[in-house]
Design an enzyme around this catalytic site. Structure first.
Site, PDB file in Angstrom:
ATOM      1  N   GLY A  87       1.161  -1.177   0.343  1.00 34.05           N
ATOM      2  CA  GLY A  87      -0.098  -0.108   0.207  1.00 34.05           C
ATOM      3  C   GLY A  87       0.393   1.342  -0.299  1.00 34.05           C
ATOM      4  N   SER A  88       0.237   2.273  -0.351  1.00 38.23           N
ATOM      5  CA  SER A  88       1.447   3.198  -0.518  1.00 38.23           C
ATOM      6  C   SER A  88       0.827   4.179   1.038  1.00 38.23           C
ATOM      7  CB  SER A  88       0.623   4.325  -1.151  1.00 38.23           C
ATOM      8  OG  SER A  88       1.034   4.066  -3.477  1.00 38.23           O
ATOM      9  N   GLY A  89       1.577   5.314   1.083  1.00 38.61           N
ATOM     10  CA  GLY A  89       1.427   5.908   1.911  1.00 38.61           C
ATOM     11  C   GLY A  89       3.149   5.790   3.497  1.00 38.61           C
ATOM     12  N   HIS A  90       3.879   5.152   2.793  1.00 42.07           N
ATOM     13  CA  HIS A  90       4.952   4.327   4.085  1.00 42.07           C
ATOM     14  C   HIS A  90       6.299   4.638   2.819  1.00 42.07           C
ATOM     15  CE1 HIS A  90       2.190   1.978   5.018  1.00 42.07           C
ATOM     16  NE2 HIS A  90       2.309   1.121   4.653  1.00 42.07           N
ATOM     17  N   ASP A 135      -1.487  -7.913   0.915  1.00 40.49           N
ATOM     18  CA  ASP A 135       0.006  -8.079  -0.137  1.00 40.49           C
ATOM     19  C   ASP A 135       0.212  -9.579  -0.724  1.00 40.49           C
ATOM     20  OD1 ASP A 135       0.106  -5.428  -0.373  1.00 40.49           O
ATOM     21  OD2 ASP A 135       1.409  -5.330   1.877  1.00 40.49           O
ATOM     22  N   HIS A 155       0.361   0.523  10.025  1.00 42.73           N
ATOM     23  CA  HIS A 155      -0.967   0.782   9.225  1.00 42.73           C
ATOM     24  C   HIS A 155      -2.021   1.563  10.956  1.00 42.73           C
ATOM     25  CE1 HIS A 155       0.060  -1.982   6.846  1.00 42.73           C
ATOM     26  NE2 HIS A 155       0.041  -1.264   5.916  1.00 42.73           N
ATOM     27  N   LYS A 166       6.785  -7.601   2.516  1.00 49.88           N
ATOM     28  CA  LYS A 166       6.523  -7.276   4.195  1.00 49.88           C
ATOM     29  C   LYS A 166       5.081  -7.821   4.391  1.00 49.88           C
ATOM     30  CE  LYS A 166       6.576  -2.816   4.246  1.00 49.88           C
ATOM     31  NZ  LYS A 166       6.745  -2.493   2.096  1.00 49.88           N
TER      32      LYS A 166
END
Lengths: 332, 332
Positions: free
Chosen positions: A53-56, A109, A220, A104
């Site tokens: 996911g994005s945001g990392h 994922d 998250h 990860k």
């Protein structure tokens, strides 16, 4: 919610567009699938892809470049990249020697990378394999994870495996073995002072009192080990670092790389206060420090807090950590 | 207030200690005077020092290294470094060819650097000279400043002048001329989504409503040009960038370096959204972009927001920007 964004739905694509426009000679994108890949020519190497996911950010699109990743698959904020994005990315970056997926450990994922692998096998190639990264010692199972979560220690896997593939051109099986070896020797744990706020929700992902911290928080905002009263840095960082050290365990005489990773909203000055505490602890334990990495490496949007990662080193890891990488996230 | 700190009074020294422990082969410190300086040997160059209050990290202690600064004088948070720290730093880093002080335009910093220069002249050396950096187009005078403030554009001055001194060994007068030339060609403006909180005060430095932004904010939370309702990124960044472009002005055919600078609490993903907007604007104006820098370069503790800087380039600036720097703030 105040952020530098337009519409919440456009955040990831506008960020990736900015990344490509800022690195026009080095990066290309397939925007509708949120794939970022290397534009510079490279041959005769196993390709390396990570995705989540994005945001990392900077994890992982900002690590696409010579000596690290060949492509990244960015999902929506905190959601897995799609199956077909992973399949397409593998086809784009393969140079005939196969592709290693570094993932990860989050259920969504893993599932999509696994299905992508099956689809590629069904389609007759490219040849792919996967290593799951699970360095977070905080909890065994979690909201989005069976087993341990993968967090900032993954950056050491990308760096070492990326350098090995780029510089020494080994085959897919050897590269997979190396990735597993790095994962086996890295441990991490983090804590949050303040929750992140996703663009879509617009309010904090979890509630944390004005005097509380979440020890072992997930990337998250997943619950960690304990919710404690806020404490001086010396106490927080000691608790986190003790948990990391005891887990492998790291012992007197070991040589390590240290990563102090900001979660996105914490100033780098505070990260260096944490670094000083960790380095003093390691000195007392006679654990030798080869190199210390302090920055925002694997974040949770605007979450405040940090994580501590330790990697037990051997000569090969040291050589590959020191090998230059040319990646979009940088200073000068 | 939740921060990764121990006592507010110890924040700067503990941060500098972490910085030195993480870079033991490259940096030394005089902790009681908060001086950070290069440990690696260098000869036959004019030394370069910058200094200001702490809380703007990585500016400036994190830029001490080969190809950039030779020492930094860190004041307490948001307060000028002391006169005797500046004097001592100059004596430590001088190699007989003099010292150039690069000072962002704040009254307290200017006064102490000026007195230090006078004291060094009185004491018979080293020979020093000063360039004041004032790139912020937002306001003419400000809470702590007569004239324009110095902000993130100062990083371009450090980088270009640092490379020139390191690589080409020019004399103090030539280096001063170059620093002034960079300052004359760089313009910046920023905005805040959220105030910073200093460790000593423990509450926000200024009040900003949940739906408000401060356009042209200063690096210590000084008032800017206007307080506006929060807007989509496209509108905020266009206003900021227009103000920067109109000021020099930057025109069709110019070649520029772009810096998108986070103020400390804003995730790098959002900075890249801003970068995409700025780069689209420059393309429309036929202003050529040589290189884009996106990161936290000159911050205000945990303030949220960013600034945009443009530097009009010539061949010399381009060559010196591209020259390698070995500084403590880094990724891999």
């Amino acid at each position: 919610m105040k952020k530098i964004i337009n519409k919440p739905d456009d955040v990831v694509n506008e960020m990736l567009k900015g990344l490509v426009l800022a690195n026009p000679e080095k990066l290309s994108a397939v925007y509708d699938k949120r794939i970022i890949y290397r534009k510079d020519p490279y041959l005769n190497k196993v390709a390396i892809i990570s995705g989540s996911g994005s945001g990392h950010e900077p994890d992982q699109a900002f690590y696409v470049g010579r000596g690290m990743l060949d492509a990244a698959c960015a999902g929506p904020v905190f959601a897995a990249p799609t199956l077909d994005a992973i399949v397409d990315a593998a086809k784009i970056v393969d140079r005939g020697r196969g592709v290693l997926f570094l993932v990860k450990n989050y259920t969504g994922d893993r599932a999509n990378f696994e299905m992508a692998s099956e689809m590629l096998e069904f389609e007759g190639g490219p040849n792919v394999d996967t290593v799951i990264i699970n360095d977070d010692v905080a909890v065994k199972d979690s909201t989005y994870t069976a087993g341990r979560r993968g967090v900032a220690g993954a950056m050491f896997v990308y760096k070492i495996v990326g350098a090995k593939s780029e510089e020494e051109g080994v085959n897919l099986a050897s590269l997979k073995k190396l990735a597993m070896e790095v994962n086996d020797n890295v441990r991490s744990m983090g804590f949050a002072l303040k929750s992140c706020t996703t663009p879509a929700k617009g309010s904090p992902t979890f509630d944390l009192g004005d005097d509380e911290i979440e020890m072992g928080v997930g990337l998250h905002g997943e619950p960690g080990r304990q919710r404690l009263k806020h404490m001086p840095a010396n106490q927080i960082i000691k608790k986190i670092t003790d948990s990391v050290i005891e887990d492998l365990p790291f012992i007197c005489g070991d040589e390590v790389a240290v990563m102090i990773n900001g979660l996105g909203g914490t100033p780098i000055g505070e990260l260096y206060i944490a670094a000083g505490i960790v380095l003093d602890m390691l000195k007392d334990l006679k654990i030798k420090v080869f190199k210390t990495y302090v920055n925002n490496f694997c974040t949770s949007l605007d979450m405040e807090g940090c994580s501590v990662s330790l990697l037990k080193l051997n000569e090969e890891f040291k050589r590959l950590l020191e090998s230059p990488a040319d990646i979009p996230v940088r200073y000068f």
